[in-house]
Design a protein around this motif. Structure first.
Motif, PDB file in Angstrom:
ATOM      1  N   ARG A 273      57.771 -33.277  -9.985  1.00  0.00           N
ATOM      2  CA  ARG A 273      58.300 -32.460  -8.881  1.00  0.00           C
ATOM      3  C   ARG A 273      59.243 -31.379  -9.395  1.00  0.00           C
ATOM      4  O   ARG A 273      59.254 -30.251  -8.892  1.00  0.00           O
ATOM      5  N   ILE A 274      60.026 -31.727 -10.427  1.00  0.00           N
ATOM      6  CA  ILE A 274      60.953 -30.746 -11.001  1.00  0.00           C
ATOM      7  C   ILE A 274      60.183 -29.624 -11.681  1.00  0.00           C
ATOM      8  O   ILE A 274      60.474 -28.436 -11.500  1.00  0.00           O
ATOM      9  N   VAL A 275      59.156 -29.997 -12.438  1.00  0.00           N
ATOM     10  CA  VAL A 275      58.375 -29.010 -13.182  1.00  0.00           C
ATOM     11  C   VAL A 275      57.577 -28.113 -12.238  1.00  0.00           C
ATOM     12  O   VAL A 275      57.438 -26.907 -12.479  1.00  0.00           O
ATOM     13  N   MET A 276      57.055 -28.686 -11.131  1.00  0.00           N
ATOM     14  CA  MET A 276      56.163 -27.958 -10.237  1.00  0.00           C
ATOM     15  C   MET A 276      56.898 -27.160  -9.159  1.00  0.00           C
ATOM     16  O   MET A 276      56.264 -26.408  -8.420  1.00  0.00           O
ATOM     17  N   CYS A 277      58.206 -27.312  -9.047  1.00  0.00           N
ATOM     18  CA  CYS A 277      58.915 -26.672  -7.936  1.00  0.00           C
ATOM     19  C   CYS A 277      58.879 -25.152  -8.069  1.00  0.00           C
ATOM     20  O   CYS A 277      58.615 -24.597  -9.140  1.00  0.00           O
ATOM     21  N   GLN A 278      59.179 -24.469  -6.972  1.00  0.00           N
ATOM     22  CA  GLN A 278      59.091 -23.011  -6.943  1.00  0.00           C
ATOM     23  C   GLN A 278      60.107 -22.342  -7.864  1.00  0.00           C
ATOM     24  O   GLN A 278      59.924 -21.186  -8.252  1.00  0.00           O
ATOM     25  N   LEU A 279      61.154 -23.047  -8.217  1.00  0.00           N
ATOM     26  CA  LEU A 279      62.162 -22.460  -9.108  1.00  0.00           C
ATOM     27  C   LEU A 279      61.648 -22.327 -10.542  1.00  0.00           C
ATOM     28  O   LEU A 279      62.237 -21.599 -11.344  1.00  0.00           O
ATOM     29  N   ASN A 280      60.571 -23.054 -10.872  1.00  0.00           N
ATOM     30  CA  ASN A 280      59.834 -22.880 -12.126  1.00  0.00           C
ATOM     31  C   ASN A 280      60.740 -22.960 -13.368  1.00  0.00           C
ATOM     32  O   ASN A 280      60.865 -21.983 -14.121  1.00  0.00           O
ATOM     33  N   PRO A 281      61.338 -24.112 -13.639  1.00  0.00           N
ATOM     34  CA  PRO A 281      62.248 -24.214 -14.793  1.00  0.00           C
ATOM     35  C   PRO A 281      61.568 -23.980 -16.141  1.00  0.00           C
ATOM     36  O   PRO A 281      62.205 -23.533 -17.088  1.00  0.00           O
ATOM     37  N   LEU A 282      60.253 -24.259 -16.245  1.00  0.00           N
ATOM     38  CA  LEU A 282      59.567 -24.069 -17.525  1.00  0.00           C
ATOM     39  C   LEU A 282      59.543 -22.600 -17.945  1.00  0.00           C
ATOM     40  O   LEU A 282      59.378 -22.288 -19.122  1.00  0.00           O
ATOM     41  N   ARG A 283      59.719 -21.713 -16.997  1.00  0.00           N
ATOM     42  CA  ARG A 283      59.700 -20.294 -17.321  1.00  0.00           C
ATOM     43  C   ARG A 283      61.015 -19.848 -17.964  1.00  0.00           C
ATOM     44  O   ARG A 283      61.045 -18.878 -18.722  1.00  0.00           O
ATOM     45  N   VAL A 284      62.089 -20.556 -17.674  1.00  0.00           N
ATOM     46  CA  VAL A 284      63.415 -20.139 -18.131  1.00  0.00           C
ATOM     47  C   VAL A 284      63.850 -20.902 -19.381  1.00  0.00           C
ATOM     48  O   VAL A 284      64.533 -20.352 -20.243  1.00  0.00           O
ATOM     49  N   CYS A 285      63.467 -22.164 -19.481  1.00  0.00           N
ATOM     50  CA  CYS A 285      63.919 -22.980 -20.616  1.00  0.00           C
ATOM     51  C   CYS A 285      63.406 -22.412 -21.939  1.00  0.00           C
ATOM     52  O   CYS A 285      62.400 -21.716 -21.981  1.00  0.00           O
TER      53      CYS A 285
END
Length: 446
Positions: free
Chosen positions: A297-309
């Motif tokens: 859920r964290i990875v798929m959320c609209q905030l898209n953390p994988l794009r920033v990390c």
């Protein structure tokens, strides 16, 4: 005893007379040693004296970037004679300061002059911490607690707001190794700062960075302590997603959601280092725990953390979670790769696009310790990076520059920014789209 007002007028004098940081190592060592002696017989001044010393050490620390120390030290290994002659040209030490101090053990002298001074000061500070906390060879709990309170206060005031320091913060790492309760208290302190809405965002991000790096690197932490911290961080991330996902601001913007992204990276980074410890012993129970975190859920959320990390963190996290079938991150990573635009920051209105969207330039404060002499105290309590052979990273490989970089234990090497320049977006660069464009160099060690 005879002049009760000493504590009121002495501190400004001690500060004014502190030697310039470019003075010789011996001068700095003597003055620092005597300051710490003053703190023993005038306890009221201890916190102020420690703050003064650590402030001066930070000045040295930030003026000697990690990349510069590595370059000078590796160059010295390749050509010791040539390197030592070159250093003499710009080393402004006083005459009595010898670059090869006979009192230092062989091999413990830093060729980089600033790193050598910092190494000596760190050695004195760590020895002081050990002497205060240990009486007759055993840990004195009350003295240790009192010193911990002083050191945490100085940490909050001076160290936490300082970005890109490499070594000074290790005094807290060393102190926490004396007793598990100290480490847990420090993590709790960082956690309270991270989720306190009244704290400045940059300090909340820094606290998350310290928390993740500490959990990953502190060998003395137990698995139960790490899981307890994850049980605080991950539900907080889910609550943050609940509050944002349905709103109009639910898009990838580091300026708006900086604390969320650094907390995500702290969780990913911790799991990269600690997943084996969580799973060993009882694989079924460990997997059930990791599945219960609902990382998908964290990875798929609209905030898209994988794009920033950081790309190194993202790629290794994707490989590990794929191996254990926890999350499949590659679809999102590939989608982020196809998106050639930098992270849009329109929180201030208008159509402007920010090319420096991460105000903190995420760093890991407990990256490998480079100072030789004081590093002997850190080495036994430090968790080095051991790349798992069974986790294949499905990203294009880049050429790695020959030299000591290939021997670096830290898989993040090259991913931690040094702030020298800003790299623009390059459509052909796969990893430039995985993080804020302000990062200077993509990781190549994976």
């Amino acid at each position: 005893r005879y002049v009760p007002s000493t504590s009121r007028f002495l501190m400004p004098i001690l500060s004014d007379k502190f030697p310039f940081v470019q003075k010789s190592s011996r001068t700095l060592e003597c003055y620092m040693h005597n300051l710490l002696r003053v703190s023993v017989y005038i306890p009221d001044l201890r916190r102020d004296i420690i703050e003064l010393i650590i402030s001066k050490m930070l000045t040295l620390d930030v003026s000697a970037p990690r990349s510069e120390i590595e370059e000078v030290e590796s160059g010295a290994q390749q050509d010791a004679n040539g390197a030592s002659q070159d250093d003499c040209l710009f080393d402004m030490d006083e005459e009595e300061d010898s670059p090869l101090d006979s009192s230092r053990p062989d091999g413990a002298v830093m060729v980089h002059p600033v790193a050598e001074r910092l190494d000596m000061m760190m050695t004195v500070l760590l020895a002081y911490i050990k002497d205060i906390c240990h009486v007759n060879g055993s840990l004195d709990i009350e003295k240790t607690k009192a010193l911990y309170r002083d050191l945490v206060s100085v940490f909050d005031k001076v160290v936490l707001p300082t970005h890109a320091s490499c070594h000074v913060q290790y005094y807290m790492f060393y102190l926490c190794s004396f007793r598990l309760g100290l480490a847990e208290a420090f993590l709790d302190h960082l956690w309270k700062m991270l989720h306190a809405p009244n704290q400045p965002p940059v300090l909340r991000q820094a606290a998350a960075g310290y928390m993740g790096s500490f959990m990953a690197r502190a060998k003395f932490l137990t698995v139960s302590t790490v899981k307890a911290c994850l049980d605080l961080l991950v539900p907080w991330l889910h609550l943050y997603i609940n509050s944002q996902d349905s709103g109009s601001k639910a898009f990838c913007d580091v300026n708006l959601h900086g604390s969320f992204y650094t907390a995500c990276q702290a969780v990913f980074y911790t799991l990269i280092f600690r997943h084996n410890a969580i799973l060993e012993g009882n694989m079924k129970k460990g997997l059930a725990y990791l599945q219960g975190l609902n990382l998908e859920r964290i990875v798929m959320c609209q905030l898209n953390p994988l794009r920033v990390c950081l790309p190194a963190v993202t790629n290794m996290f994707a490989a590990i979670t794929r191996k254990y079938q926890l999350v499949f991150c590659y679809t999102i990573i590939e989608r982020n790769n196809r998106n050639l635009l930098p992270v849009v920051s329109n929180s201030t209105g208008g159509n402007s696009v920010s090319t420096n969207t991460n105000p903190l330039d995420t760093f890991f404060p407990f990256d490998p310790y480079l100072l030789k002499s004081s590093g002997k105290l850190i080495e036994p309590i430090y968790q080095v990076w051991e790349e798992p052979s069974d986790c294949m990273i499905h990203v294009p490989k880049k050429k790695v520059r020959k030299g000591s970089m290939e021997e670096e234990d830290d898989f993040l090497h090259g991913g931690t920014p040094h702030g020298d320049s800003v790299v623009g977006m390059t459509p052909g660069s796969y990893d430039s789209h995985l993080h804020s464009p302000s990062f200077t160099k993509p990781s190549t060690s994976l």
